[in-house]
Write a protein that holds these residues in place. Structure first.
Motif, PDB file in Angstrom:
ATOM      1  N   ALA A 159       0.504  -1.029  -0.118  1.00 33.66           N
ATOM      2  CA  ALA A 159       0.067  -0.508   0.284  1.00 33.66           C
ATOM      3  C   ALA A 159       0.730   0.956   0.007  1.00 33.66           C
ATOM      4  N   GLY A 215      -5.007   4.923  -8.198  1.00 39.62           N
ATOM      5  CA  GLY A 215      -6.073   4.600  -7.180  1.00 39.62           C
ATOM      6  C   GLY A 215      -5.938   3.793  -6.387  1.00 39.62           C
ATOM      7  N   ALA A 216      -7.300   3.039  -5.837  1.00 41.48           N
ATOM      8  CA  ALA A 216      -7.390   1.688  -5.077  1.00 41.48           C
ATOM      9  C   ALA A 216      -8.728   2.120  -4.613  1.00 41.48           C
ATOM     10  N   VAL A 262     -10.938  -0.567  -2.041  1.00 45.37           N
ATOM     11  CA  VAL A 262     -10.343  -0.905  -0.730  1.00 45.37           C
ATOM     12  C   VAL A 262     -11.459  -2.556   0.243  1.00 45.37           C
ATOM     13  N   VAL A 318      -4.559   0.775   4.733  1.00 49.36           N
ATOM     14  CA  VAL A 318      -5.383   2.112   4.190  1.00 49.36           C
ATOM     15  C   VAL A 318      -4.915   3.190   5.371  1.00 49.36           C
ATOM     16  N   LEU A 335      -2.674   4.321   2.024  1.00 50.47           N
ATOM     17  CA  LEU A 335      -3.043   5.054   1.002  1.00 50.47           C
ATOM     18  C   LEU A 335      -3.393   6.153   1.599  1.00 50.47           C
ATOM     19  N   THR A 336      -4.766   6.449   2.392  1.00 53.91           N
ATOM     20  CA  THR A 336      -5.015   7.641   2.477  1.00 53.91           C
ATOM     21  C   THR A 336      -4.206   9.117   2.533  1.00 53.91           C
ATOM     22  N   LEU A 392      -9.329   6.839  -3.768  1.00 56.48           N
ATOM     23  CA  LEU A 392     -10.136   5.322  -2.851  1.00 56.48           C
ATOM     24  C   LEU A 392     -11.883   5.382  -3.329  1.00 56.48           C
ATOM     25  N   TYR A 448     -14.034   2.270  -1.609  1.00 59.48           N
ATOM     26  CA  TYR A 448     -14.428   1.146  -0.074  1.00 59.48           C
ATOM     27  C   TYR A 448     -15.567   0.324  -1.008  1.00 59.48           C
ATOM     28  N   ILE A 472     -15.705   9.723   0.637  1.00 58.89           N
ATOM     29  CA  ILE A 472     -14.776   8.736  -0.038  1.00 58.89           C
ATOM     30  C   ILE A 472     -16.316   7.464  -0.632  1.00 58.89           C
ATOM     31  N   LEU A 498     -14.285   4.023  -9.110  1.00 60.18           N
ATOM     32  CA  LEU A 498     -12.838   4.623  -9.197  1.00 60.18           C
ATOM     33  C   LEU A 498     -12.399   5.008 -10.109  1.00 60.18           C
TER      34      LEU A 498
END
Length: 354
Positions: A115, A122-123, A125, A135, A138-139, A145, A147, A156, A318
């Motif tokens: 991470a 981007g990712a 989660v 997490v 990544l933040t 992001l 979720y 988010i 995303l």
């Protein structure tokens, strides 16, 4: 040693500029089809596969890849039917965008912390502990992001299914059949194994909490106190062991609500080991409606969630978030809640006569 092949090598061979060769790989719409094919043919002849991806990413300010972070080991992505279906839908949705999907563990105990260290635009989660260092990294990287199966957070985008409503319908189905001795078999890698009391009941993860709340909505309203057990992990053997805690006792339940179809299959096998017939002596209800639910015998009553839709919606969210971020626009942080549906099959029936 053979001379290094570069864009200029191809340009000299075809008789065009270096920029024209570059456009043949990165901006094909700016060239005629015939010219681009001449350039690509020349490149194939000398063994040139295109500009270096790392250099191209540096120049464009984009990696062309997105990550998906899993709390479990990466093996989970290839063995869990719900996870594989979700990943397939995400990959299919990302296909036209050209974005590649990179699987990341939430591990933080090695020299490389995915991470923190893996390049991505981007990712996603997916069902992770929100306090995990993955997490957090990544933040801190300020990556776009989304979720999935997480507690929604302001700012988010999030995609969940209506776990609570689905679980409530499952519990009510058993109550309507006449069951009052009902067991709950809980799953999760963070829980301790064994029988538990309602006073000691805690669960980890958004989906687990919502499903438990849904079960309790119906059971509490009916005045039914469930029997509770937690399995040690997520494997089939661990589900069998957890189910035996409830079934290998004189006052065993006549019905069980299971966190997932995979857990319900473990419970079915435990019942079979003990000579308990499903559904004549034990009704079973799962959750997810993965392909296993219709294949096992008796076919499993379960709660259906549309995993394909969840993956598509998350991937689309995303790509929008990445586009917004690149354009300097505020990210549209929509929280999507997809419906669930009770699917009644052959694993549930009225309780045996006393």
């Amino acid at each position: 040693m053979a001379p290094r092949v570069t864009l200029q090598t191809i340009a000299d061979r075809v008789g065009v500029s270096r920029m024209t060769v570059s456009n043949a790989f990165s901006k094909p719409d700016q060239l005629s089809a015939a010219l681009r094919e001449r350039i690509l043919a020349a490149a194939r002849e000398v063994g040139y596969v295109g500009p270096d991806p790392a250099a191209r990413a540096l120049a464009k300010g984009t990696t062309g890849a997105v990550g998906i972070v899993l709390t479990s080991s990466l093996r989970f992505a290839f063995t869990d039917l719900v996870a594989t279906s979700l990943l397939g839908a995400i990959a299919e949705e990302l296909g036209p965008t050209g974005l590649a999907l990179t699987l990341l563990t939430s591990s933080d105990d090695g020299a490389v912390i995915p991470a923190r260290d893996v390049a991505m635009d981007g990712a996603l989660v997916y069902s992770c502990d929100p306090t995990s260092t993955a997490v957090e990294y990544l933040t801190r990287r300020r990556l776009p992001l989304v979720y999935i199966d997480q507690d929604p957070v302001a700012g988010i985008p999030a995609v969940n299914v209506d776990d609570r409503s689905g679980a409530r319908a499952a519990a009510q189905h058993l109550l309507d059949l006449g069951h009052r001795r009902i067991g709950l078999l809980l799953s999760g890698p963070h829980g301790s194994y064994g029988l538990i009391t309602p006073e000691d009941l805690t669960v980890d993860g958004h989906a687990s909490r919502q499903r438990l709340l849904g079960w309790r909505d119906a059971l509490d309203a009916a005045g039914v106190t469930p029997m509770l057990a937690r399995q040690a992990g997520a494997t089939l053997e661990q589900a069998r062991d957890g189910a035996r805690l409830l079934l290998d006792r004189p006052d065993r339940p006549t019905a069980m609500l299971c966190f997932s179809d995979a857990v319900a299959n473990g419970a079915r096998q435990a019942a079979e080991d003990l000579g308990i017939r499903v559904p004549d002596e034990l009704s079973l209800v799962g959750f997810d409606d993965n392909p296993l639910a219709a294949q096992i015998r008796p076919a499993l009553t379960t709660v259906r969630q549309d995993v394909q839709a969840k993956g598509r919606v998350a991937a689309a969210a995303l790509t929008r978030a990445i586009a917004d971020s690149r354009a300097g626009r505020p990210v549209t942080a929509e929280h999507v809640l997809l419906p669930t549906e009770l699917v009644v099959r052959d694993s549930t029936a009225p309780p045996p006569a006393a």
